[in-house]
Design a protein around this motif. Sequence first.
Motif, PDB file in Angstrom:
ATOM      1  N   VAL A 216      -2.361   3.900  -4.367  1.00  0.00           N
ATOM      2  CA  VAL A 216      -1.994   2.533  -4.719  1.00  0.00           C
ATOM      3  C   VAL A 216      -2.311   1.545  -3.588  1.00  0.00           C
ATOM      4  CG1 VAL A 216      -0.109   1.005  -5.415  1.00  0.00           C
ATOM      5  CG2 VAL A 216      -0.133   3.394  -6.181  1.00  0.00           C
ATOM      6  N   ASN A 217      -3.254   0.658  -3.853  1.00  0.00           N
ATOM      7  CA  ASN A 217      -3.627  -0.446  -2.963  1.00  0.00           C
ATOM      8  C   ASN A 217      -4.198  -0.042  -1.607  1.00  0.00           C
ATOM      9  OD1 ASN A 217      -2.888  -2.464  -4.813  1.00  0.00           O
ATOM     10  ND2 ASN A 217      -0.750  -2.359  -4.168  1.00  0.00           N
TER      11      ASN A 217
ATOM     12  N   GLU B 275       0.849  -1.194   0.000  1.00  0.00           N
ATOM     13  CA  GLU B 275       0.000   0.000   0.000  1.00  0.00           C
ATOM     14  C   GLU B 275       0.882   1.242   0.000  1.00  0.00           C
ATOM     15  OE1 GLU B 275      -2.883   0.044   3.116  1.00  0.00           O
ATOM     16  OE2 GLU B 275      -3.657  -1.952   2.625  1.00  0.00           O
ATOM     17  N   ILE B 276       0.595   2.183  -0.880  1.00  0.00           N
ATOM     18  CA  ILE B 276       1.402   3.413  -0.936  1.00  0.00           C
ATOM     19  C   ILE B 276       0.496   4.640  -0.802  1.00  0.00           C
ATOM     20  CG2 ILE B 276       3.222   4.646  -2.161  1.00  0.00           C
ATOM     21  CD1 ILE B 276       3.836   2.163  -3.713  1.00  0.00           C
ATOM     22  N   PRO B 277       0.269   5.092   0.431  1.00  0.00           N
ATOM     23  CA  PRO B 277      -0.576   6.268   0.631  1.00  0.00           C
ATOM     24  C   PRO B 277       0.045   7.489  -0.067  1.00  0.00           C
ATOM     25  CG  PRO B 277      -0.035   5.201   2.726  1.00  0.00           C
ATOM     26  CD  PRO B 277       0.818   4.576   1.679  1.00  0.00           C
TER      27      PRO B 277
ATOM     28  N   VAL C 173       0.231   8.212  -3.224  1.00  0.00           N
ATOM     29  CA  VAL C 173       0.566   8.065  -4.640  1.00  0.00           C
ATOM     30  C   VAL C 173      -0.658   7.478  -5.348  1.00  0.00           C
ATOM     31  CG1 VAL C 173       2.044   6.940  -6.343  1.00  0.00           C
ATOM     32  CG2 VAL C 173       3.017   7.685  -4.166  1.00  0.00           C
TER      33      VAL C 173
END
Lengths: 251, 426
Positions: free
Chosen positions: A144-145, A91-93, A95
């Motif tokens: 992202v995710n 998980e990329i908070p 982006v």
Amino acid sequence: MLEIKNLHVKLEDEDKQILKGVDLKVEAGKVHAIMGPNGSGKSTLSYVLSGRDGYEVTEGTASLGGEELLDLEAEERAALGLFLAFQYPVEIPGVGNMTFLRTAVNAQRKARGEEELSAGEFLKVVREKAKTLKIDADMLKRPVNVGFSGGEKKRNEILQMAMLEPKMCILDETDSGLDVDAMKLVSEGVNALRDAGRGFLVITHYQRLLDHIKPDVVHIMANGRIVKTGGPELALEVENNGYADILAEIA
Amino acid sequence: MALPELKQTATEARLAALSLPQGGCLDAGRAAAVARVQTLGLPDRRDEYWKYTRPDTLVTADAPTAEVFESTEAPVFDAMDRVKIVFVDGVFDSAASDDLSLEGVTIDRLSDLADTDIHWAKDLYGVLEARGQTPVARPLAALNTAYATDGVVIHVTGKPSKPISLIYKHADTASDAILHHVIRVESGAEATILENGPAASRFNKVTEIDIADGGTLHHIRAQGRDHARRAATHMFTRLGSGSVYKSFTLTVNGVLTRNEQVIELTGDDAVAHVAGACVGDGDFHHDDTVFITHDAVNCESRQVFKKVLRNGATGVFQGKILVKEGAQKTDGYQISQSLLLDEDSQFLAKPELEIYADDVACSHGSTSGAIDDDALFYLRSRGVPHGVATDLLTLAFLAEAVEEIEHEDIAAELVDRLEGWLARRR
């Protein structure tokens, strides 16, 4: 396509040998599956091939389309056409999924000396591919995710694969955390990408994924080595009898 | 109580180097401020409130020199339609400034008040600064009130159609500027104030903001890229019922910056948001000091500060929420985070809550960390080169602060500037 010779790998930080001489060759157009008990080194193999830090190759080689992989940075391997679908997508908070996809696609194109896709072209392609994976506009907009369900994360992996059009795809336990419907959807996404020019290495614990993504060759990995290779029937044997028989046989 | 001798000497030396502007309606306010500075003494390294930031170079009689940064880029906000008010090394530049008439607002220069006997700003000048001296002393602000050479007084009575833009240019390598602004937002009025530029080699700036019931003020600031510049700024804001104050500061470079925000929520249902993003490389020290007092019911305050630090840069955050007795239903939020891009950089944080009401929701958090290795590998495994991936994750870290800006075009422009700063260091 992918050729691994006598690959020995240990953990960088501790004196622990994980891979102890892996030999494997995946031809273009073929799907190879690797099965094996927990701790046999399957995920390590996928990480070492894709260039994750923390591992040390002590012996052996790995190449993609004749190009030596192991000296390259992760991003260079990706630009050569290697793709790893993660067991646990990160998980990329902060982006956005779309920004991420476009940055990745264009970075690879640039690295290969190809022209970058314009925003319009990119949008057209991504919308079309997202639709077949039932990924809606909202999922493309979100970070992202972040906040994705297990199934959404895996579909997002397949979307990235479809956008990046790699030559060699490694799927690391893509079936974990998926319900039957999600597994079907993900498998359809993978099957749509099967192509004479593309190789697959499918890592899984269970035969059920291989009902959907039919392998040409099945390998059994144990204790850091490929211990047995056969056709799809080998996966069924594991499903029915477990690994004990096979391990006993080679011991 | 007499000041310690060293502090007394340092304060006298500093004041001796300044001359007190004379004449007009501000004389009394200035005289009272001189007395405050003399009583408080200028800060030194033994002061608790300056534990993490050395004030030495902010109080010396002469400003340390600072090279003027030559940029090939257009200044931030350049493309925007706005009323420009330009100061060069703290001196008003009338040729570069726009006509100050704009519907819904009256703008005067502080120095013009010297010729006036009566003006609305007289009753506010130094008042909020003086209130802000307790419970914690802010002597540099009192010094500013006393000796400010210029500034603007802005009376917002309607909804001006464009932002009022204060532009601070730096031209002389040994300049020392002291500016003081006073802003009064009337009931139901709304305006946006922009500030940008390094201002001088050393800059002492105070803004006093009084927002009447139902008024709204947006403030967005970019502090300029000069590496050797120093700045001590204070913003004192008092909010009436249902009023809104939203402030964002971008700091890129600067050897020393101390930005203080002193906010008093005095009317029910008022909202105050302060946020900041800073990026520092090497000889960089950035201090955000915030003091928010809740003195009314059902008010909301929010502090979001993010710092990216590398090559030995230092970030400081001192943030306090004081909830007074009776300030029920207070909603106070505070987050301060740093992203350390190497092991030489440091972040010092002192979050504080002091609460005397029993029905409140206050939270605070402070973290300091490196780039997430898993996220970095994930991006790289998709072909994103290391440098680009690091920048993406750095911008993602800063996003929570930048998103506090309501004006989307401005937010996008500031993100572009941050991207450029990161890319130049890739």
